[in-house]
Motif scaffolding. Sequence first.
Motif, PDB file in Angstrom:
ATOM      1  N   GLY A   1       4.017  -5.409  10.371  1.00  0.00           N
ATOM      2  CA  GLY A   1       4.346  -4.276   9.512  1.00  0.00           C
ATOM      3  C   GLY A   1       3.220  -3.271   9.481  1.00  0.00           C
ATOM      4  O   GLY A   1       2.696  -2.880  10.526  1.00  0.00           O
ATOM      5  N   ARG A   2       2.839  -2.867   8.287  1.00  0.00           N
ATOM      6  CA  ARG A   2       1.804  -1.852   8.132  1.00  0.00           C
ATOM      7  C   ARG A   2       0.526  -2.291   8.837  1.00  0.00           C
ATOM      8  O   ARG A   2       0.076  -3.414   8.700  1.00  0.00           O
ATOM      9  CB  ARG A   2       1.534  -1.619   6.640  1.00  0.00           C
ATOM     10  CG  ARG A   2       0.652  -0.408   6.364  1.00  0.00           C
ATOM     11  CD  ARG A   2       0.455  -0.210   4.880  1.00  0.00           C
ATOM     12  NE  ARG A   2      -0.368   0.964   4.625  1.00  0.00           N
ATOM     13  CZ  ARG A   2       0.080   2.160   4.333  1.00  0.00           C
ATOM     14  NH1 ARG A   2       1.384   2.347   4.259  1.00  0.00           N
ATOM     15  NH2 ARG A   2      -0.728   3.169   4.118  1.00  0.00           N
TER      16      ARG A   2
ATOM     17  N   GLU B   1       0.101  -5.513  11.528  1.00  0.00           N
ATOM     18  CA  GLU B   1      -0.199  -6.892  11.156  1.00  0.00           C
ATOM     19  C   GLU B   1       0.995  -7.530  10.452  1.00  0.00           C
ATOM     20  O   GLU B   1       1.868  -6.835   9.915  1.00  0.00           O
ATOM     21  CB  GLU B   1      -1.419  -6.936  10.229  1.00  0.00           C
ATOM     22  CG  GLU B   1      -2.701  -6.408  10.870  1.00  0.00           C
ATOM     23  CD  GLU B   1      -3.892  -6.503   9.929  1.00  0.00           C
ATOM     24  OE1 GLU B   1      -3.674  -6.480   8.698  1.00  0.00           O
ATOM     25  OE2 GLU B   1      -5.030  -6.593  10.425  1.00  0.00           O
ATOM     26  N   ILE B   2       1.024  -8.858  10.469  1.00  0.00           N
ATOM     27  CA  ILE B   2       2.058  -9.596   9.741  1.00  0.00           C
ATOM     28  C   ILE B   2       1.635  -9.647   8.278  1.00  0.00           C
ATOM     29  O   ILE B   2       0.635 -10.278   7.929  1.00  0.00           O
ATOM     30  CB  ILE B   2       2.233 -11.016  10.329  1.00  0.00           C
ATOM     31  CG1 ILE B   2       2.713 -10.905  11.779  1.00  0.00           C
ATOM     32  CG2 ILE B   2       3.228 -11.821   9.502  1.00  0.00           C
ATOM     33  CD1 ILE B   2       2.761 -12.229  12.515  1.00  0.00           C
ATOM     34  N   GLN B   3       2.386  -8.954   7.444  1.00  0.00           N
ATOM     35  CA  GLN B   3       1.993  -8.783   6.050  1.00  0.00           C
ATOM     36  C   GLN B   3       2.619  -9.866   5.165  1.00  0.00           C
ATOM     37  O   GLN B   3       3.829 -10.087   5.195  1.00  0.00           O
ATOM     38  CB  GLN B   3       2.419  -7.397   5.541  1.00  0.00           C
ATOM     39  CG  GLN B   3       1.774  -6.235   6.265  1.00  0.00           C
ATOM     40  CD  GLN B   3       0.289  -6.092   5.935  1.00  0.00           C
ATOM     41  OE1 GLN B   3      -0.215  -6.717   5.004  1.00  0.00           O
ATOM     42  NE2 GLN B   3      -0.400  -5.261   6.706  1.00  0.00           N
ATOM     43  N   LEU B   4       1.778 -10.502   4.359  1.00  0.00           N
ATOM     44  CA  LEU B   4       2.281 -11.470   3.383  1.00  0.00           C
ATOM     45  C   LEU B   4       3.213 -10.796   2.377  1.00  0.00           C
ATOM     46  O   LEU B   4       4.206 -11.382   1.931  1.00  0.00           O
ATOM     47  CB  LEU B   4       1.103 -12.131   2.663  1.00  0.00           C
ATOM     48  CG  LEU B   4       1.439 -13.212   1.634  1.00  0.00           C
ATOM     49  CD1 LEU B   4       2.187 -14.373   2.274  1.00  0.00           C
ATOM     50  CD2 LEU B   4       0.169 -13.709   0.944  1.00  0.00           C
ATOM     51  N   THR B   5       2.911  -9.548   2.045  1.00  0.00           N
ATOM     52  CA  THR B   5       3.746  -8.804   1.093  1.00  0.00           C
ATOM     53  C   THR B   5       5.183  -8.687   1.593  1.00  0.00           C
ATOM     54  O   THR B   5       6.135  -8.794   0.815  1.00  0.00           O
ATOM     55  CB  THR B   5       3.158  -7.404   0.850  1.00  0.00           C
ATOM     56  OG1 THR B   5       1.799  -7.538   0.447  1.00  0.00           O
ATOM     57  CG2 THR B   5       3.931  -6.669  -0.233  1.00  0.00           C
TER      58      THR B   5
ATOM     59  N   LYS C   1       0.813  -1.224   0.000  1.00  0.00           N
ATOM     60  CA  LYS C   1       0.000   0.000   0.000  1.00  0.00           C
ATOM     61  C   LYS C   1       0.846   1.274   0.000  1.00  0.00           C
ATOM     62  O   LYS C   1       0.754   2.100   0.920  1.00  0.00           O
ATOM     63  CB  LYS C   1      -0.963  -0.008   1.187  1.00  0.00           C
ATOM     64  CG  LYS C   1      -1.995  -1.137   1.109  1.00  0.00           C
ATOM     65  CD  LYS C   1      -2.982  -1.107   2.257  1.00  0.00           C
ATOM     66  CE  LYS C   1      -4.014  -2.221   2.107  1.00  0.00           C
ATOM     67  NZ  LYS C   1      -4.974  -2.274   3.220  1.00  0.00           N
ATOM     68  N   PRO C   2       1.670   1.459  -1.039  1.00  0.00           N
ATOM     69  CA  PRO C   2       2.511   2.659  -1.073  1.00  0.00           C
ATOM     70  C   PRO C   2       1.739   3.887  -1.525  1.00  0.00           C
ATOM     71  O   PRO C   2       0.698   3.785  -2.176  1.00  0.00           O
ATOM     72  CB  PRO C   2       3.562   2.287  -2.122  1.00  0.00           C
ATOM     73  CG  PRO C   2       2.806   1.416  -3.088  1.00  0.00           C
ATOM     74  CD  PRO C   2       1.834   0.620  -2.232  1.00  0.00           C
TER      75      PRO C   2
END
Length: 303
Positions: free
Chosen positions: A228-229, A232-236, A196-197
């Motif tokens: 991360g963002r 939450e633990i982001q798959l990205t 989500k940049p």
Amino acid sequence: MTQSHPRISKAVIPAAGLGTRFLPATKATPKEMLPVVDKPAIQYVVEEAASAGLDDVLMITGRNKRPLEDHFDRNYELESALQKKGDASRLAKVQESSDLATMHYVRQGDPKGLGHAVLCAAPHVGHEPFAVLLGDDLIDPRDPLLARMVEVQEQHGGSVVALMEVTPEQIHLYGSAAVEVTPDDDVVKVTGLVEKPDAADAPSNYAIIGRYVLDPHIFDILRKTEPGRGGEIQLTDALQQLATDEKIGGPVHGVVFKGRRYDTGDRGDYLRAIVRLACEREDLGPDFRAWLRSYVAEEMQQH
């Protein structure tokens, strides 16, 4: 060679979200069970997995998600009542959902993000590559995206993400991929990913949509991935590590999708998805399109 990598047979469908954007409808009903015309959204997703040859489906659920399990189970009382009525058409529709795939369920417990939900699948998946399908993205069955992703994974190994080109104004809603071209027009090499940049910081307008084919090494990375963002633990973030270091679990490729996608993630897109799918149905489309034309004509005259 096409068969140089393990054949994929397992699909993981994260379905533990609270569905807060659809309150109060989702207070007691899982958002995945909201109907899209006359089938719950989640059934479209399981049908997509099954049609791509993935007949072993693990659903990641949470509290208040029992209706999901009931929907894909047999309902002998209802089936018996329909049989006694001689209603073969509705009986077939009821039985269809329970015959689609072998269904398994595990609870996520704490809602720690998509990466954590995928990690919950590790004991079931083991050391095989597997697919992840998000329920908010419905892919039209006439555009076999998942089957193509499985094919690309079998050719190249590693992981594959689904990409769709969006406008710069939309990219902040998605993960964005930095890519390099390959000899295949619909396949790119992914060299980096950002969750989500802002438009100015996005490496491209290629957005990650809700389909993944993942190398099992993703689990090792997710176990070590910090929130991360959004906390939450982001798959990205885990995929970013795979993309920048192929020695971990092979390369990351992207399949660029230009087909029909129905976004049921928010109320407006959910309504548009219903209208589009209803218009294309042979049994509903002709009458519904005629009504829609007259309704729009009346609205335009009044405004």
